[in-house]
Scaffold this active site. Structure first.
Site, PDB file in Angstrom:
ATOM      1  N   LYS A   1      96.174  33.005  47.789  1.00 56.62           N
ATOM      2  CA  LYS A   1      96.461  33.753  46.556  1.00 56.62           C
ATOM      3  C   LYS A   1      95.530  34.965  46.431  1.00 56.62           C
ATOM      4  CE  LYS A   1      95.553  30.113  43.989  1.00 56.62           C
ATOM      5  NZ  LYS A   1      95.207  29.105  45.035  1.00 56.62           N
TER       6      LYS A   1
ATOM      7  N   ARG B   1      97.697  26.894  35.308  1.00 58.06           N
ATOM      8  CA  ARG B   1      97.436  25.762  36.197  1.00 58.06           C
ATOM      9  C   ARG B   1      97.924  24.445  35.628  1.00 58.06           C
ATOM     10  NH1 ARG B   1      93.057  28.231  39.442  1.00 58.06           N
ATOM     11  NH2 ARG B   1      92.509  26.717  41.032  1.00 58.06           N
TER      12      ARG B   1
ATOM     13  N   ARG C   1      85.487  29.683  54.989  1.00 58.61           N
ATOM     14  CA  ARG C   1      85.452  31.052  54.446  1.00 58.61           C
ATOM     15  C   ARG C   1      84.084  31.408  53.865  1.00 58.61           C
ATOM     16  NH1 ARG C   1      89.170  30.635  48.991  1.00 58.61           N
ATOM     17  NH2 ARG C   1      87.966  28.929  48.136  1.00 58.61           N
TER      18      ARG C   1
ATOM     19  N   ARG D   1      81.176  29.608  48.508  1.00 60.04           N
ATOM     20  CA  ARG D   1      81.365  29.027  47.183  1.00 60.04           C
ATOM     21  C   ARG D   1      80.866  27.590  47.147  1.00 60.04           C
ATOM     22  NH1 ARG D   1      87.475  30.556  45.478  1.00 60.04           N
ATOM     23  NH2 ARG D   1      87.370  28.407  44.725  1.00 60.04           N
TER      24      ARG D   1
ATOM     25  N   ARG E   1      90.305  19.199  44.219  1.00 63.01           N
ATOM     26  CA  ARG E   1      91.100  20.388  43.850  1.00 63.01           C
ATOM     27  C   ARG E   1      92.557  20.222  44.283  1.00 63.01           C
ATOM     28  NH1 ARG E   1      87.297  24.673  46.601  1.00 63.01           N
ATOM     29  NH2 ARG E   1      89.009  26.120  46.219  1.00 63.01           N
TER      30      ARG E   1
END
Ligand code: AP5
Length: 215
Positions: free
Chosen positions: A13, A88, A127, A161, A172
């Protein structure tokens, strides 16, 4: 044109929103980015959100809707807004409807990025971003051209993160399945949903989204 980019953690996203910003002059409203900024700034909302985010759970609807409402009130929404990570759950669908209606606006498209869950953990755990300019990288898929140096700004500092751990990712994903995916039928009933294969190359995903927006 106001759109939602919808998909599980790691679906792409944020990656695709940045490309639409560059290509089409749209504005990305990422609730995740806004919350991380609030945490960093130590605002009251950030203080409440910090532990919730680190656990991979959803921050309260009130905090998130206030952030989005404030941002919409600032104007400067370019050629349209990309909602990235919002809504969400069912309550946030209603909140977004209300926020847009109050401002005489509407939602034009919901783009769902479809992905195999199996690849997502690898995408997320690998990432990292430049601590200076925020450019995104990946241990396996996108290393800086000069190892340890940002391609864009030359910084040598990078960050990861705190919620990008295998354990938090499982939470998640479960929340996405249980609370976020069920909002898709609500938008399907309005004829707004376009599905795009999020497993394709990043450029191909962008092209498919562009086609969905122009179609
Ligand atoms: P948020 O920041 O929204 O995180 P997320 O939804 O978990 O999504 P990600 O940012 O992890 O993934 P992405 O889909 O943007 O993928 P990306 O482009 O980075 O939310 C974080 C937290 O904030 C939540 O857990 C919650 O606590 C809170 N929160 C946020 N919004 C909220 C709300 N509305 N209500 C309540 N709480 C909220 O891509 C991932 C990696 O894959 C990158 O390395 C990228 O380079 C790579 N990649 C992307 N596309 C491809 C491709 N096609 N092929 C190969 N690699 C690819």
């Amino acid at each position: 044109m106001n759109i939602i980019l919808l998909g599980p953690p790691g679906a792409g996203k944020g990656t695709q929103a940045s490309r639409l910003v560059a290509d089409r002059g749209m504005v990305q409203l990422s609730t995740g980015d806004m919350l991380r900024a609030a945490v960093k700034a130590g605002t009251p909302a950030g203080l409440k959100a910090k532990a919730v985010m680190a656990a991979g759970e959803l921050v309260s609807d009130g905090i998130v809707s206030a952030l989005i409402g404030e941002r919409l009130d600032e104007g400067q929404t370019g050629t349209g807004v990309i909602f990235d990570g919002f809504p969400r759950n069912g309550e946030q669908v209603e909140i977004l409807d209300q926020l847009l209606a109050e401002r005489g606006q509407r939602l034009d498209r919901v783009v769902e990025l479809t992905v195999d869950e199996g690849v997502l953990t690898e995408r997320i755990v690998g990432r990292f971003t430049c601590a200076q300019c925020g450019e995104g990288y990946h241990d396996r898929f996108k290393q800086p051209a000069v190892p340890g140096t940002c391609d864009v700004c030359g910084s040598v500092e990078f960050k990861r993160r705190p919620d990008d751990t295998a354990e938090t990712i499982a939470t998640r994903m479960a929340i996405y399945r249980g609370e976020t995916a069920p909002i898709l039928p609500l938008y399907e009933a309005r004829g707004l949903v376009h599905r795009v294969d999020g497993m394709a190359e990043i450029e191909q995903v962008t092209a498919a989204i562009e086609a969905a927006l122009d179609g």
